[in-house]
Design a protein around this motif. Structure first.
Motif, mmCIF file in Angstrom:
data_model
loop_
_atom_site.group_PDB
_atom_site.id
_atom_site.type_symbol
_atom_site.label_atom_id
_atom_site.label_comp_id
_atom_site.label_asym_id
_atom_site.label_seq_id
_atom_site.Cartn_x
_atom_site.Cartn_y
_atom_site.Cartn_z
ATOM 1 N N UNK A 43 0.720 -1.170 0.209
ATOM 2 C CA UNK A 43 0.239 0.038 -0.097
ATOM 3 C C UNK A 43 0.778 1.279 -0.099
ATOM 4 N N UNK A 44 2.177 1.204 0.553
ATOM 5 C CA UNK A 44 2.873 2.359 0.277
ATOM 6 C C UNK A 44 2.925 3.200 1.599
ATOM 7 N N UNK A 45 2.244 2.729 2.759
ATOM 8 C CA UNK A 45 2.266 3.768 4.077
ATOM 9 C C UNK A 45 3.574 3.844 4.469
ATOM 10 N N UNK A 46 3.964 4.821 5.221
ATOM 11 C CA UNK A 46 5.288 4.700 5.765
ATOM 12 C C UNK A 46 5.455 3.740 6.983
ATOM 13 N N UNK A 47 6.517 3.451 7.279
ATOM 14 C CA UNK A 47 6.796 2.542 8.403
ATOM 15 C C UNK A 47 6.359 2.809 9.819
ATOM 16 N N UNK A 48 6.557 4.348 10.070
ATOM 17 C CA UNK A 48 5.907 4.909 11.477
ATOM 18 C C UNK A 48 4.538 4.643 11.591
ATOM 19 N N UNK A 49 3.725 4.482 10.372
ATOM 20 C CA UNK A 49 2.355 4.477 10.633
ATOM 21 C C UNK A 49 1.677 3.179 10.965
ATOM 22 N N UNK A 50 2.436 1.907 10.882
ATOM 23 C CA UNK A 50 2.062 0.917 11.091
ATOM 24 C C UNK A 50 1.831 0.549 12.649
ATOM 25 N N UNK A 51 2.751 0.774 13.870
ATOM 26 C CA UNK A 51 2.448 0.716 15.213
ATOM 27 C C UNK A 51 1.359 1.744 15.497
ATOM 28 N N UNK A 52 1.362 2.897 14.816
ATOM 29 C CA UNK A 52 0.600 3.928 15.177
ATOM 30 C C UNK A 52 -1.037 3.632 15.141
ATOM 31 N N UNK A 53 -1.289 2.828 13.656
ATOM 32 C CA UNK A 53 -2.433 2.610 13.501
ATOM 33 C C UNK A 53 -2.935 1.354 14.466
ATOM 34 N N UNK A 54 -2.010 0.336 14.588
ATOM 35 C CA UNK A 54 -2.376 -0.464 15.573
ATOM 36 C C UNK A 54 -2.740 -0.439 16.841
ATOM 37 N N UNK A 55 -2.098 0.629 17.472
ATOM 38 C CA UNK A 55 -2.392 1.200 18.617
ATOM 39 C C UNK A 55 -3.813 1.725 18.736
ATOM 40 N N UNK A 56 -4.014 2.617 17.432
ATOM 41 C CA UNK A 56 -5.225 3.301 17.602
ATOM 42 C C UNK A 56 -6.564 2.430 17.370
ATOM 43 N N UNK A 57 -6.349 1.199 16.827
ATOM 44 C CA UNK A 57 -7.177 0.170 16.287
ATOM 45 C C UNK A 57 -7.554 -0.567 18.041
ATOM 46 N N UNK A 58 -6.309 -0.822 18.581
ATOM 47 C CA UNK A 58 -6.596 -1.663 19.886
ATOM 48 C C UNK A 58 -7.173 -0.714 20.942
ATOM 49 N N UNK A 59 -6.994 0.443 20.939
ATOM 50 C CA UNK A 59 -7.609 1.318 21.750
ATOM 51 C C UNK A 59 -9.080 1.537 21.607
ATOM 52 N N UNK A 60 -9.567 1.546 20.251
ATOM 53 C CA UNK A 60 -10.750 1.909 19.764
ATOM 54 C C UNK A 60 -11.623 0.400 20.192
ATOM 55 N N UNK A 61 -10.876 -0.880 19.936
ATOM 56 C CA UNK A 61 -11.588 -1.900 20.270
ATOM 57 C C UNK A 61 -11.915 -1.925 22.019
ATOM 58 N N UNK A 62 -10.942 -1.584 22.641
ATOM 59 C CA UNK A 62 -11.066 -1.667 24.009
ATOM 60 C C UNK A 62 -12.214 -0.579 24.472
ATOM 61 N N UNK A 63 -12.245 0.661 23.939
ATOM 62 C CA UNK A 63 -13.099 1.449 24.260
ATOM 63 C C UNK A 63 -14.647 1.020 23.870
ATOM 64 N N UNK A 64 -14.847 0.465 22.740
ATOM 65 C CA UNK A 64 -16.285 -0.254 22.701
ATOM 66 C C UNK A 64 -16.550 -1.226 23.623
#
Length: 127
Positions: A43-64
């Protein structure tokens, strides 16, 4: 629909949705090679984006999953749906017939169902 049925459907859809989002967040957080190859390589996203989006998804899943906190829950649903819509669009845009964007329809449907039944649950318990 009875309040008990609404609550059961809400928790079924929410648990399945959170399970899928957490399942996709963990490889991103630890930057597994498959996640790096898919998100960065294809997809061509930068490497720093990968753990960021992972943490955001995990926090979102916990929040719901946590009862209460309706404003945080609304933001979590929005963020998770934005993530899924962006992922679907990104997969549709790459010229690779192997990119199965239609797989994202399942978590999108689960997220929408969870959100709909969340509001039905709120309405049923407010009465």
């Amino acid at each position: 629909m009875k309040t008990k049925t609404v609550k059961i459907l809400y928790w079924v859809f929410t648990a399945l949705f959170a399970f899928m989002m957490l399942g996709s967040a963990i490889p991103d957080i630890i930057s597994m090679p498959a996640a790096v190859e898919g998100i960065h390589g294809k997809l061509g996203y930068p490497l720093y984006f990968i753990p960021f989006i992972g943490v955001a998804k995990a926090l979102g899943a916990i929040a719901i999953l946590i009862p209460g906190y309706p404003r945080i829950k609304e933001w979590a649903y929005a963020g998770l749906m934005f993530d899924l819509i962006a992922a679907t669009y990104s997969l549709m845009c790459i010229p690779n017939p192997d990119a199965a964007w239609y797989f994202n329809l399942l978590p999108l449907a689960l997220g929408a169902s969870s959100y709909i039944f969340y509001h039905k649950k709120l309405k049923a318990t407010a009465v």
